[in-house]
Design a protein around this motif. Structure first.
Motif, PDB file in Angstrom:
ATOM      1  N   LYS A 150    -103.644 -28.646  -1.813  1.00  0.00           N
ATOM      2  CA  LYS A 150    -104.622 -29.548  -1.215  1.00  0.00           C
ATOM      3  C   LYS A 150    -104.186 -30.996  -1.435  1.00  0.00           C
ATOM      4  O   LYS A 150    -103.896 -31.401  -2.556  1.00  0.00           O
ATOM      5  CB  LYS A 150    -106.004 -29.339  -1.840  1.00  0.00           C
ATOM      6  N   PRO A 151    -104.138 -31.781  -0.362  1.00  0.00           N
ATOM      7  CA  PRO A 151    -103.842 -33.210  -0.530  1.00  0.00           C
ATOM      8  C   PRO A 151    -105.047 -33.931  -1.117  1.00  0.00           C
ATOM      9  O   PRO A 151    -106.151 -33.376  -1.181  1.00  0.00           O
ATOM     10  CB  PRO A 151    -103.573 -33.671   0.906  1.00  0.00           C
ATOM     11  N   PRO A 152    -104.876 -35.163  -1.578  1.00  0.00           N
ATOM     12  CA  PRO A 152    -106.022 -35.940  -2.077  1.00  0.00           C
ATOM     13  C   PRO A 152    -107.110 -36.040  -1.010  1.00  0.00           C
ATOM     14  O   PRO A 152    -106.817 -36.118   0.192  1.00  0.00           O
ATOM     15  CB  PRO A 152    -105.418 -37.306  -2.383  1.00  0.00           C
ATOM     16  N   ALA A 153    -108.357 -36.037  -1.442  1.00  0.00           N
ATOM     17  CA  ALA A 153    -109.476 -36.099  -0.496  1.00  0.00           C
ATOM     18  C   ALA A 153    -109.476 -37.419   0.265  1.00  0.00           C
ATOM     19  O   ALA A 153    -109.803 -37.454   1.459  1.00  0.00           O
ATOM     20  CB  ALA A 153    -110.796 -35.918  -1.243  1.00  0.00           C
ATOM     21  N   ARG A 154    -109.120 -38.501  -0.420  1.00  0.00           N
ATOM     22  CA  ARG A 154    -109.059 -39.811   0.216  1.00  0.00           C
ATOM     23  C   ARG A 154    -107.875 -40.579  -0.325  1.00  0.00           C
ATOM     24  O   ARG A 154    -107.426 -40.350  -1.447  1.00  0.00           O
ATOM     25  CB  ARG A 154    -110.339 -40.629  -0.071  1.00  0.00           C
ATOM     26  N   GLU A 155    -107.376 -41.523   0.479  1.00  0.00           N
ATOM     27  CA  GLU A 155    -106.332 -42.439   0.047  1.00  0.00           C
ATOM     28  C   GLU A 155    -106.890 -43.856   0.167  1.00  0.00           C
ATOM     29  O   GLU A 155    -107.372 -44.248   1.233  1.00  0.00           O
ATOM     30  CB  GLU A 155    -105.081 -42.279   0.913  1.00  0.00           C
ATOM     31  N   ILE A 156    -106.815 -44.615  -0.927  1.00  0.00           N
ATOM     32  CA  ILE A 156    -107.464 -45.925  -0.977  1.00  0.00           C
ATOM     33  C   ILE A 156    -106.443 -46.988  -1.364  1.00  0.00           C
ATOM     34  O   ILE A 156    -105.973 -47.014  -2.507  1.00  0.00           O
ATOM     35  CB  ILE A 156    -108.625 -45.921  -1.994  1.00  0.00           C
ATOM     36  N   PRO A 157    -106.067 -47.880  -0.434  1.00  0.00           N
ATOM     37  CA  PRO A 157    -105.220 -49.012  -0.832  1.00  0.00           C
ATOM     38  C   PRO A 157    -106.009 -49.999  -1.690  1.00  0.00           C
ATOM     39  O   PRO A 157    -107.148 -50.349  -1.369  1.00  0.00           O
ATOM     40  CB  PRO A 157    -104.823 -49.647   0.514  1.00  0.00           C
ATOM     41  N   VAL A 158    -105.411 -50.428  -2.805  1.00  0.00           N
ATOM     42  CA  VAL A 158    -106.038 -51.394  -3.701  1.00  0.00           C
ATOM     43  C   VAL A 158    -105.038 -52.540  -3.883  1.00  0.00           C
ATOM     44  O   VAL A 158    -104.059 -52.409  -4.612  1.00  0.00           O
ATOM     45  CB  VAL A 158    -106.399 -50.770  -5.063  1.00  0.00           C
ATOM     46  N   ILE A 159    -105.299 -53.651  -3.182  1.00  0.00           N
ATOM     47  CA  ILE A 159    -104.377 -54.779  -3.196  1.00  0.00           C
ATOM     48  C   ILE A 159    -104.886 -55.829  -4.179  1.00  0.00           C
ATOM     49  O   ILE A 159    -105.987 -56.373  -4.012  1.00  0.00           O
ATOM     50  CB  ILE A 159    -104.221 -55.387  -1.799  1.00  0.00           C
ATOM     51  N   LEU A 160    -104.100 -56.095  -5.202  1.00  0.00           N
ATOM     52  CA  LEU A 160    -104.450 -57.080  -6.223  1.00  0.00           C
ATOM     53  C   LEU A 160    -103.815 -58.414  -5.851  1.00  0.00           C
ATOM     54  O   LEU A 160    -102.662 -58.466  -5.417  1.00  0.00           O
ATOM     55  CB  LEU A 160    -103.947 -56.615  -7.582  1.00  0.00           C
ATOM     56  N   GLY A 161    -104.567 -59.495  -6.020  1.00  0.00           N
ATOM     57  CA  GLY A 161    -104.049 -60.792  -5.600  1.00  0.00           C
ATOM     58  C   GLY A 161    -104.601 -61.931  -6.427  1.00  0.00           C
ATOM     59  O   GLY A 161    -105.259 -61.737  -7.455  1.00  0.00           O
ATOM     60  N   GLU A 162    -104.298 -63.148  -5.967  1.00  0.00           N
ATOM     61  CA  GLU A 162    -104.777 -64.372  -6.602  1.00  0.00           C
ATOM     62  C   GLU A 162    -105.425 -65.265  -5.556  1.00  0.00           C
ATOM     63  O   GLU A 162    -105.051 -65.235  -4.383  1.00  0.00           O
ATOM     64  CB  GLU A 162    -103.608 -65.138  -7.248  1.00  0.00           C
ATOM     65  N   SER A 203    -118.323 -36.681  -6.207  1.00  0.00           N
ATOM     66  CA  SER A 203    -118.126 -35.990  -7.477  1.00  0.00           C
ATOM     67  C   SER A 203    -117.143 -34.845  -7.309  1.00  0.00           C
ATOM     68  O   SER A 203    -117.239 -34.048  -6.368  1.00  0.00           O
ATOM     69  CB  SER A 203    -119.457 -35.445  -7.999  1.00  0.00           C
ATOM     70  N   GLY A 204    -116.191 -34.777  -8.230  1.00  0.00           N
ATOM     71  CA  GLY A 204    -115.240 -33.676  -8.239  1.00  0.00           C
ATOM     72  C   GLY A 204    -114.014 -33.867  -7.378  1.00  0.00           C
ATOM     73  O   GLY A 204    -113.053 -33.109  -7.496  1.00  0.00           O
ATOM     74  N   GLU A 205    -114.036 -34.857  -6.508  1.00  0.00           N
ATOM     75  CA  GLU A 205    -112.885 -35.048  -5.629  1.00  0.00           C
ATOM     76  C   GLU A 205    -111.788 -35.851  -6.322  1.00  0.00           C
ATOM     77  O   GLU A 205    -112.057 -36.703  -7.166  1.00  0.00           O
ATOM     78  CB  GLU A 205    -113.301 -35.766  -4.343  1.00  0.00           C
ATOM     79  N   THR A 206    -110.548 -35.567  -5.904  1.00  0.00           N
ATOM     80  CA  THR A 206    -109.398 -36.318  -6.379  1.00  0.00           C
ATOM     81  C   THR A 206    -108.930 -37.244  -5.268  1.00  0.00           C
ATOM     82  O   THR A 206    -108.674 -36.798  -4.145  1.00  0.00           O
ATOM     83  CB  THR A 206    -108.261 -35.368  -6.790  1.00  0.00           C
ATOM     84  N   ASN A 207    -108.842 -38.518  -5.573  1.00  0.00           N
ATOM     85  CA  ASN A 207    -108.409 -39.522  -4.602  1.00  0.00           C
ATOM     86  C   ASN A 207    -107.063 -40.108  -5.033  1.00  0.00           C
ATOM     87  O   ASN A 207    -106.735 -40.150  -6.217  1.00  0.00           O
ATOM     88  CB  ASN A 207    -109.431 -40.651  -4.476  1.00  0.00           C
ATOM     89  N   LEU A 208    -106.319 -40.572  -4.043  1.00  0.00           N
ATOM     90  CA  LEU A 208    -105.053 -41.254  -4.289  1.00  0.00           C
ATOM     91  C   LEU A 208    -105.282 -42.751  -4.130  1.00  0.00           C
ATOM     92  O   LEU A 208    -105.649 -43.226  -3.047  1.00  0.00           O
ATOM     93  CB  LEU A 208    -103.988 -40.778  -3.297  1.00  0.00           C
ATOM     94  N   LEU A 209    -105.079 -43.509  -5.206  1.00  0.00           N
ATOM     95  CA  LEU A 209    -105.196 -44.959  -5.150  1.00  0.00           C
ATOM     96  C   LEU A 209    -103.796 -45.554  -5.031  1.00  0.00           C
ATOM     97  O   LEU A 209    -102.905 -45.226  -5.817  1.00  0.00           O
ATOM     98  CB  LEU A 209    -105.884 -45.510  -6.405  1.00  0.00           C
ATOM     99  N   ARG A 210    -103.618 -46.417  -4.058  1.00  0.00           N
ATOM    100  CA  ARG A 210    -102.322 -47.045  -3.809  1.00  0.00           C
ATOM    101  C   ARG A 210    -102.410 -48.508  -4.261  1.00  0.00           C
ATOM    102  O   ARG A 210    -102.868 -49.367  -3.511  1.00  0.00           O
ATOM    103  CB  ARG A 210    -101.968 -46.947  -2.322  1.00  0.00           C
ATOM    104  N   PHE A 211    -101.979 -48.775  -5.495  1.00  0.00           N
ATOM    105  CA  PHE A 211    -102.047 -50.128  -6.040  1.00  0.00           C
ATOM    106  C   PHE A 211    -100.864 -50.967  -5.540  1.00  0.00           C
ATOM    107  O   PHE A 211     -99.715 -50.518  -5.549  1.00  0.00           O
ATOM    108  CB  PHE A 211    -101.997 -50.101  -7.574  1.00  0.00           C
TER     109      PHE A 211
END
Length: 582
Positions: free
Chosen positions: A171-183, A234-242
């Motif tokens: 099973k692939p991650p339930a969601r993929e979330i880009p997380v862009i850190l900046g200034e 709840s219970g889902e695994t997500n992929l965070l793209r930092f």
């Protein structure tokens, strides 16, 4: 043409008429072609008005968005991106981490591979994303425009061919979330760097850190509407793209109550590594899996600086985002994670040295070019009769092997190389393979005679196919610091890192030759060293620089000139007809 239009080939119908073995071989090849696409996008560089920290100001954006649009591709896809400059500054776009095989004209650093796109002009970047999967990003590579001109570049496995190696139970991650850190600066970042360049002083530090363009609710004049919020189940695994898009700040990142499992860095898969803290330097990306298995509620993602240079000002604030369970109370106060102290080098080292490549490294058995590069900050003496803003009436400088890199202004280095008759007027190919003077690089009191570098536009010439090993040695001139060093056009193996001066005998014996991580940006530890290795299989001119923009502004850069090999497939492509002129 509308942004995002794509085309793909269909499977030829005559496959079924071939003998079975030939059919399998041919159709396997055709499947790779059939699943690759060509995407067209238009990036319009333009001003847009935004409000942060209760102040409204105009910033440079792509298509009016901050951060800019995310590009999503499959491995093997080709991108055609027409950049139209409707802003008031020269601009280029760099596709950070993309190998750009033979397409150096699309790499983007101004005056290195192209002249900048002038206001009112345009340029079309054309390249294929091949052999890479994971998270990369794109950003302006002209002055400090990347403070607001940046976005994600997400590369998924080739359609129908492969899946993520970290999928659980298929099973692939339930969601993929880009997380862009900046200034964020309350003033125009271009004015910040121009003022510093004029005076020779250090530039103003940022006023806030950001997550997906928002500072979060811990800042003055900031609230929940200024906080990035992600709803999870709840219970889902997500992929965070930092992605760390900050100009000058390395960051510790943590999520309250949750464990992160690192599965990739800089679009290269890693062995899964579980941690509560990620350290990510400007330019780097890190993919993590997070299973949201805590009591329903609200949990902060928080990030703050890892500042390794003693006595040097930095943005000592904390940015936040919120992960909100969809079955939890939206009124409850979010839980805050515990972050390392800003100077916790041990925490940073624990993270970087825990990364391992997913598979055994394909290292060359030989080393053709063994290079030793010192990296660090220094000072230029102020011109006679001039008043300068650096320490004791000096100007800040930075260098590699005592050469402070100077960008040309009339033609790019790649153009000068391609049209060899102009090369001698633009650059020289005598960049030193070793520091001109050997000394105790990490001593507490480095001799003042070694503080002043020599300005120059120098490249190091490599033959096609050469196996290259570089020892990157930090120095304690002025102030030792962790330097995130990025090489354009290449991924490289990080064989090891350590503190103090690199010892060719004892430290070489400790290098990881089995499963080193592969990255495009390596953090050279404060008053320490890192060893990287790559094969020069991509002809062209490739910038290597510190991804702290204040340092590249001061000259902490050089360029590799990789010669053509044999035949068309080992040679740089011809320049495109719309390449901007200076």
């Amino acid at each position: 043409m509308a942004s995002g239009m794509s085309s793909s080939s269909s499977m030829p119908s005559h496959c079924s008429s071939l003998p079975l073995i030939a059919l399998l071989l041919l159709c396997s090849q055709l499947l790779q072609v059939a699943t690759a696409r060509e995407q067209y996008h238009e990036f319009v560089i333009q001003e847009a008005s935004v409000t942060r920290l209760c102040r409204q100001r105009s910033i440079m954006t792509v298509n009016g968005q901050f951060p800019g649009p995310a590009l999503e591709v499959n491995e093997g896809d080709s991108l055609i991106v027409r950049v139209i400059n409707r802003g008031g500054y020269n601009v280029t776009v760099h596709w950070h981490g993309v190998r750009q095989m033979r397409t150096g004209w699309s790499d983007g650093p101004e005056f290195v591979t192209q002249c900048p796109i002038r206001p009112g002009g345009s340029y079309t970047y054309r390249f294929t994303v091949a052999g890479q999967e994971g998270t990369l990003w794109w950003h302006a590579h002209s002055s400090w425009l990347r403070a607001t001109v940046h976005g994600a570049l997400i590369i998924r496995p080739r359609a129908g061919v492969a899946a993520y190696p970290f999928n659980t139970a298929s099973k692939p991650p339930a969601r993929e979330i880009p997380v862009i850190l900046g200034e964020w600066w309350d003033m125009n970042p271009i004015d910040v760097v121009r003022t510093a360049t004029r005076t020779g002083a250090a530039p103003n530090i940022s006023d806030a850190l950001t997550v997906n363009g928002q500072p979060g609710d811990l800042y003055r004049c900031s609230s929940s509407k200024d906080t990035a919020t992600f709803t999870v189940k709840s219970g889902e695994t997500n992929l965070l793209r930092f992605i760390n898009a900050a100009l000058n700040t390395e960051l510790f990142v943590s999520i309250a109550g949750h464990t992160m499992t690192v599965v990739a860095a800089d679009a290269s898969y890693t062995k899964p590594y579980s941690t509560s803290v990620v350290m990510i330097a400007p330019g780097q990306t890190t993919d993590v899996l997070v299973t949201f298995d805590q009591p329903p509620g609200r949990y902060y993602l928080a990030a703050r600086a890892y500042a390794s240079a003693q006595g040097v000002p930095f943005d000592n604030t904390t940015t936040t985002a919120v992960f909100e369970y969809d079955d939890g109370s939206t009124s409850s106060a979010p839980m805050m994670p515990t972050l390392p102290a800003y100077n916790d080098t041990a925490a940073a080292t624990t993270f970087t040295t825990s990364l391992r490549g997913l598979r055994k490294a394909e290292l060359p058995s030989r080393v053709d070019e063994s290079l030793f590069f010192t990296v660090g900050v220094g000072l230029f003496n102020c011109s006679t009769g001039q008043s300068c803003g650096g320490p004791n009436n000096t100007r800040f400088a930075a260098s590699i092997n005592n050469v402070s890199f100077v960008l040309p202004s009339t033609v790019s280095i790649l153009q000068a190389h391609y049209h060899a008759n102009t090369a001698d007027e633009v650059f020289t190919d005598d960049f030193p393979a070793n520091p001109p003077v050997q000394f105790d690089y990490t001593a507490q009191n480095v001799s003042r005679a070694l503080w002043q570098p020599v300005p120059g536009t120098k490249v190091y010439r490599l033959k096609y196919g050469a196996a290259v090993q570089v020892v990157l040695q930090g120095t304690n001139i002025f102030a030792g610091e962790n330097h995130p060093i990025h090489i354009h056009g290449y991924d490289f193996y990080i064989l090891g890192e350590g503190f103090g001066n690199f010892d060719a005998v004892t430290d070489t014996a400790k290098l990881n030759m089995d499963d080193p991580p592969m990255r495009n940006t390596v953090g050279v530890p404060v008053n320490g060293w890192a060893v990287i290795r790559f094969v020069a299989d991509n002809p062209g001119v490739w910038l290597m620089h510190c991804h702290l923009d204040v340092h590249i502004t001061w000259g902490l850069a050089m360029a590799f000139l990789v010669e053509d090999g044999v035949g068309e497939l080992q040679s740089l492509q011809a320049p495109p007809p719309d390449l901007p002129i200076c």
